[in-house]
Design an enzyme around this catalytic site. Structure first.
Site, short mmCIF file in Angstrom:
data_model
loop_
_atom_site.label_atom_id
_atom_site.label_comp_id
_atom_site.label_asym_id
_atom_site.label_seq_id
_atom_site.Cartn_x
_atom_site.Cartn_y
_atom_site.Cartn_z
N LYS A 243 43.26 17.63 47.79
CA LYS A 243 43.26 18.30 49.06
C LYS A 243 42.55 19.74 49.07
O LYS A 243 42.10 20.18 50.35
CB LYS A 243 44.70 18.33 49.66
CG LYS A 243 44.98 17.07 50.27
CD LYS A 243 46.39 17.32 50.74
CE LYS A 243 47.00 15.74 51.16
NZ LYS A 243 48.47 15.78 51.06
N ARG A 244 42.58 20.53 48.25
CA ARG A 244 42.02 21.77 48.09
C ARG A 244 40.79 21.67 48.68
O ARG A 244 39.96 22.56 49.08
CB ARG A 244 41.95 22.65 46.83
CG ARG A 244 43.06 23.11 46.44
CD ARG A 244 43.07 23.70 45.00
NE ARG A 244 42.76 23.02 44.28
CZ ARG A 244 41.63 22.92 43.50
NH1 ARG A 244 40.68 23.80 43.55
NH2 ARG A 244 41.32 21.83 42.63
#
Ligand code: GLU
Length: 473
Positions: A243-244
Site C-alpha cells: 500500500k505504501r
C-alpha cells in the site's frame, strides 16, 4: 485434452495487481489453448475471509474483463467432498489420526532446535507414539497425510524448469484440523482434481507447497497437473509491492482514472514479453501468450509506463468507448453533460493531452460548467490592458459570424492578428484564458467551436470586464 486453468484467490482482501496479473496469465493461457478458465474462492480461512473481499475480487475481475467459464466455486461449500476424500485416505492408511496435543509438539520442536536439528513433525518420535497409543478414537485429533519417507519429488515448472525436493524435507502434513476444517494444501488438490485443472498458474509463494501437493495427487492415484509459478511484483523502489506504493487494488486504478485495457496491457508486460512489442490488444495477448516467455525474475512496477499506456488507449480507443469509462469520473465531479457539447467531441480534442480519465474529466469541466474566476497566473499574464483591443475586435467578429465552424473561428483569429498587426499569441492567448479560464488548452478555435457562440461571447465579455476592473485599480 481440454486445457483448463483457474484463478483461486483467498478472499482476505481486495484484488491486488499481483493477483490480477496471475489471473490474467491463467486466463490468457486458457484462451490461447481454446480451453477453459475457472474462478474458485478459497475461503476456508473463516476468520480472515470476508464477503466484502469476495465482492471486491469479483468486481475487479469483471472490470478487467477476465470472464470465467465456471464458478465462482467456494471451498466452504465443498467440505463434504473433502471429508469424503479424507475418509478414503484414512481407509487406505494414507492418512492417520494424530492425537499429540499442540503443547507436546511445541516441546518436541524446542528439543529439536536445542539439539541443532531442523524442527519438524516426526511420526516416529517416542513421545508422539506414546500420545497416539491407547487413546479413545474420538478424542481431539488432527488428520495427517502420510508423506512418503523415501525418494524425491520432481516436477517441471513451466517457468522455472526442473524442481526437485527430497521427501526427507517434507513432514506429515495436517490435512484436517482439530476443529474438523480441512487445510489449504489438501483442498487445493481435491479441487484442482475435481475441476479437471490441467495447468496450475500461481504465485511463486506457493512453490514450497507444490511437492506436498504432488504427493497427495500420487496418493489419490491422480494425474498431476502442470505447474507454472510466477515471480513477484515489486514497487518502483525495488521492495515488495504494498500500500505504501499507492494504488495496489485493481479498483483503485479505476478510481485513479485508468482504462481496464491499459492496466491489462501494463500487467501482461510486467514479467512477460513478445519481442519488443509494448502495445497488445486482448486478441494479440491471447495469440502470443506463452508460459516460457514469462520472466523468472521479479518485475518492478512503473507508474509512468502505466500512464503512458493509458494515454495511448485514451487516444486510440473510440471516443464512445472512452466515454463509457469517463462517465463515472464525471459523475464523481458532478459534471452534467447535458449542459454542453457532445462528450465524444470533447474526448477527441482532449484525450491526447491527458494520461488519466481523472485529468480528462477535470479538463473537460469548462465545456460544461461556467467558472467563477480565471486561473490567476494565466490571467496575470494574458488578461492585461494590452489584450483589451484584441479581445474586443475578436468579439465583434465573433458576434458577426454566421457559420460557427472551427475554420471560420480560425479566420477570426487570423484577421484580428493582421488588422492589429500582432502575432498569434497576442490574440490566441487572451482568448484562450477568456474562454477556458486556463493558460493551456487544445487549439482555441476548436475549443470555441465546441463551447458554442453564447458561452464564448459571455466569457469574452467577462474577460473584458475583468481587464476593466484591473485598469480601474
Ligand atoms: N488461495 C491461494 C492464494 O490466494 C492460491 C492457491 C493456488 O493458486 O493454488 O494465495
Amino acid at each position: 485434452m481440454k486445457i483448463k486453468t483457474r484463478f483461486a484467490p483467498s478472499p482476505t482482501g481486495f484484488l491486488h495487481v499481483g493477483g490480477a496479473r496471475t489471473a490474467l496469465y491463467a486466463w490468457l493461457y486458457a484462451q490461447n489453448k481454446k480451453g477453459e478458465f475457472v474462478l474458485r474462492i478459497e475461503d476456508t480461512d473463516l476468520e480472515r475471509s470476508t464477503q466484502e473481499a469476495i465482492d471486491a475480487i469479483i468486481e475487479g475481475m469483471k472490470w478487467l474483463g477476465l470472464e470465467w467459464n465456471e464458478g465462482p466455486y467456494y471451498q466452504t461449500k465443498r467440505f463434504e467432498r473433502y471429508n469424503e476424500v479424507i475418509d478414503q485416505l484414512l481407509e487406505q492408511d494414507k492418512a492417520y489420526k494424530c492425537y499429540a496435543p499442540k503443547l507436546l509438539l511445541d516441546e518436541i520442536r524446542e528439543g529439536q532446535m536445542a539439539a541443532g536439528l531442523k524442527p519438524r513433525y516426526e511420526a516416529t518420535h517416542p513421545l508422539i507414539i506414546e500420545a497416539n497409543t491407547g487413546v479413545a478414537l474420538d478424542a481431539p485429533h488432527v488428520i495427517r497425510f502420510r508423506n512418503p519417507k523415501e525418494g524425491t519429488v520432481v516436477f517441471e515448472d513451466d517457468i522455472r524448469g526442473r524442481i526437485e525436493v527430497s521427501n526427507s524435507e517434507l513432514d506429515d502434513l495436517i490435512i484436517r484440523r482439530t476443529d474438523g476444517s480441512p487445510t489449504y494444501n489438501f483442498c487445493v488438490v481435491v479441487d484442482d482434481l475435481d475441476m479437471g485443472i490441467t495447468q496450475v498458474i500461481r504465485g511463486e509463494d506457493h512453490i514450497n507447497n507444490t511437492p506436498r501437493q504432488i504427493n497427495i495427487y500420487n496418493a489419490l492415484g491422480a494425474k498431476v497437473p502442470q505447474f507454472a509459478h510466477c515471480s513477484m511484483i515489486l514497487g518502483d523502489d525495488g521492495t515488495k509491492l504494498s500500500k505504501r506504493h499507492g494504488a495496489v487494488s485493481v479498483m483503485q486504478y479505476r478510481d485513479d482514472g485508468y482504462l481496464p485495457e491499459a492496466l491489462l496491457n501494463y500487467l501482461v508486460r510486467l514479467g512477460w514479453s513478445h519481442g519488443d512489442q509494448e502495445i497488445f490488444s486482448k486478441e494479440e495477448m491471447i495469440d502470443h501468450f506463452r508460459l516460457e516467455s514469462i520472466s523468472k525474475s521479479a518485475s518492478a512496477f512503473n507508474t509512468d509506463k502505466l500512464r503512458w499506456l493509458n494515454n495511448h488507449y485514451m487516444k486510440s480507443a473510440s471516443p464512445e468507448h472512452v466515454a463509457t469509462y469517463l462517465q463515472w469520473h464525471l459523475d464523481q465531479r458532478k459534471i452534467d453533460l447535458s449542459k454542453g457539447p457532445d462528450i465524444c467531441a470533447v474526448i477527441q480534442l482532449l484525450a491526447e493531452r491527458c494520461n488519466t480519465l481523472c485529468e480528462l474529466a477535470e479538463q473537460s469541466r469548462y465545456f460544461y460548467q461556467d467558472f467563477d474566476s480565471f486561473n490567476p497566473e494565466a490571467a496575470k499574464k494574458h488578461l492585461r490592458p494590452v489584450a483589451k483591443e484584441a479581445l474586443q475586435l475578436a468579439l465583434t467578429k465573433i458576434n458577426a459570424l454566421e457559420n460557427w465552424t472551427t475554420e471560420n473561428l480560425h479566420h477570426v483569429i487570423e484577421e484580428t492578428c493582421s488588422e492589429l498587426n500582432v502575432g498569434m499569441g497576442k490574440v490566441g492567448m487572451p482568448l484562450r484564458v477568456a474562454v477556458t479560464g486556463e493558460g493551456q488548452s487544445p487549439s482555441v478555435d476548436a475549443v470555441m467551436q465546441l463551447l458554442g457562440k453564447a458561452r464564448v461571447v459571455k466569457r469574452i465579455e467577462k474577460a473584458l470586464a475583468f481587464i476593466a476592473d484591473r485598469e480601474a485599480q
